[in-house]
Motif scaffolding. Sequence first.
Motif, mmCIF file in Angstrom:
data_model
loop_
_atom_site.group_PDB
_atom_site.id
_atom_site.type_symbol
_atom_site.label_atom_id
_atom_site.label_comp_id
_atom_site.label_asym_id
_atom_site.label_seq_id
_atom_site.Cartn_x
_atom_site.Cartn_y
_atom_site.Cartn_z
ATOM 1 N N LEU A 29 1.103 -0.927 -0.179
ATOM 2 C CA LEU A 29 -0.057 0.189 -0.236
ATOM 3 C C LEU A 29 0.860 1.064 -0.014
ATOM 4 O O LEU A 29 0.361 2.493 -0.647
ATOM 5 C CB LEU A 29 -0.485 -0.007 1.480
ATOM 6 N N LYS A 38 -2.158 4.462 -11.898
ATOM 7 C CA LYS A 38 -3.005 3.599 -11.679
ATOM 8 C C LYS A 38 -2.721 2.324 -11.114
ATOM 9 O O LYS A 38 -1.348 2.018 -11.990
ATOM 10 C CB LYS A 38 -4.472 3.863 -11.605
ATOM 11 N N ILE A 54 -5.172 2.552 4.418
ATOM 12 C CA ILE A 54 -5.643 3.570 3.341
ATOM 13 C C ILE A 54 -6.222 4.219 3.741
ATOM 14 O O ILE A 54 -6.130 5.255 2.651
ATOM 15 C CB ILE A 54 -6.745 2.413 2.977
ATOM 16 N N SER A 58 -5.151 8.388 1.958
ATOM 17 C CA SER A 58 -6.720 9.169 0.739
ATOM 18 C C SER A 58 -6.745 10.302 1.632
ATOM 19 O O SER A 58 -6.395 11.503 0.467
ATOM 20 C CB SER A 58 -7.929 7.855 1.210
ATOM 21 N N VAL A 62 -3.944 10.112 -2.452
ATOM 22 C CA VAL A 62 -4.329 9.308 -2.665
ATOM 23 C C VAL A 62 -6.098 9.010 -3.495
ATOM 24 O O VAL A 62 -7.216 9.175 -2.534
ATOM 25 C CB VAL A 62 -4.304 8.336 -2.076
ATOM 26 N N VAL A 64 -8.801 6.713 -3.646
ATOM 27 C CA VAL A 64 -8.762 4.858 -3.712
ATOM 28 C C VAL A 64 -10.056 5.254 -4.236
ATOM 29 O O VAL A 64 -11.199 5.626 -3.862
ATOM 30 C CB VAL A 64 -9.079 4.782 -2.224
ATOM 31 N N TYR A 72 -8.849 -3.042 -4.819
ATOM 32 C CA TYR A 72 -9.156 -1.934 -4.869
ATOM 33 C C TYR A 72 -8.247 -1.349 -5.441
ATOM 34 O O TYR A 72 -6.673 -1.917 -6.520
ATOM 35 C CB TYR A 72 -8.306 -1.145 -3.494
ATOM 36 N N PHE A 74 -5.448 2.944 -6.799
ATOM 37 C CA PHE A 74 -4.853 3.561 -5.847
ATOM 38 C C PHE A 74 -4.228 4.567 -7.012
ATOM 39 O O PHE A 74 -3.347 4.628 -8.013
ATOM 40 C CB PHE A 74 -3.934 3.094 -5.688
ATOM 41 N N SER A 76 -2.485 7.592 -7.165
ATOM 42 C CA SER A 76 -1.462 9.044 -6.807
ATOM 43 C C SER A 76 -1.054 9.938 -7.353
ATOM 44 O O SER A 76 0.571 10.585 -7.448
ATOM 45 C CB SER A 76 0.189 8.564 -5.416
#
Length: 435
Positions: A29, A38, A54, A58, A62, A64, A72, A74, A76
């Motif tokens: 993560l 992504k 998580i 967020s 990020v 999410v 999921y 993610f 950034s």
Amino acid sequence: MASFRVKGGLKLKGEITPQGAKNEALQILCAVLLTADKITINKIPNIRDVNKLIELLSDMGVKVEKIGPESYTFQSDEIDLKYLDTEDFLKKASALRGSVMILGPLLARFGTGKLSKPGGDKIGRRRMDTHFTGFQKLGANFNYDKQKEIYNIDGKNLKGAYMLLDEASVTGTANIVMAAVMAEGKTTIYNAACEPYLQQLCEMLNRMGAKISGIGSNLLNIEGVKSLKGTEHTLLPDMIEIGSFIGLAAMTQSEITIKNAQIHRLGIIPDTFRRMGITLEFRGDDIHIPAQQNYEIDTFIDGSILTVADAIWPGFTPDLLSIILVTATQAKGTVLVHQKMFESRLFFVDKLIDMGAQIILCDPHRATVIGLDRKYPLRGIRMTSPDIRAGVALLIAALSAEGTSIIDNIEQIDRGYQYIDQRLNALGADIVRID
């Protein structure tokens, strides 16, 4: 504060699938911060520590998106670095030990990082020197505010370097690897941790465009690249859950099949439980534990008492010593459990002694367990979970005991095991969550 009310003495039966690996999830993560592209991650466990991380990501910006029960995405591409200066960030990060691994990606991509002193289990000293010494070797400037307990790091011009880690720290190695993948030049990390979870991280980073060699060994070589791209990654099954279910089956005389265990990634874990006298059958990638009325602890060749000790991978993981210890209480024979890495991790044995177990706590690192061979079953009591792994060991003890037990502070168990009460109840356990 929530508690479990556990009715003991029931035999369980059925199949159970281990969750995605908690310790791998925390590393993977954090790695999403390394790219603006992504990243899709599958098999993410729904547990408190992972959910907190998580949420922290967020809050940092990020994006999410939950695309499935355990999957999921993610992205950034809009990280708010100013958020790192807020009290909210420092408070949330300090509540989660895994948050320290955001530093490596932040340094690699943005050249800066800040973190308050991380929390986590109260299992003894867990120093951060390996992380920060590694960052300094790469050229980062490090400042620790002792009064506020805040780490500030400037890493705008990271350059590859040779380093010999003072300890084979898993999170320390992961953090340094993530910082080094975009550092200029070549980085050599000797005495690196090589757990399967770290191998997974390195393989994921290579799919993203990193150049890491030596994966699976204690000598990693990294050629820095300018940027990384997105990828998809699936977490391994949690080896700690797998070991916990093996111990549970033995203690409760249950017939349990652990599905999709990725046996080839478990190292010496199955053989260590076999030395405890537990029968394991490999059926493809499933582990079948037949119901056993009795199991006998092995001895060394000369007949001396077996010692089970933790060690860096490929040695036995420290997270399963609590399970070995509780499983030994109803075995035939004696074992010395030697917890070398953490000096407070055996301090839950007083609860097992109150339940009727025969255990001698020799010192903070060693406990001798005299197996009762089921002649004197454990008895239900009220107790408190001190940390994640001890909490599950106490849950296993309660499930095998005569009578009813109450386990308080189960938030500790929820940090590492998803829906553990529901999943075990599906096998025939009687666990009630009470507030």
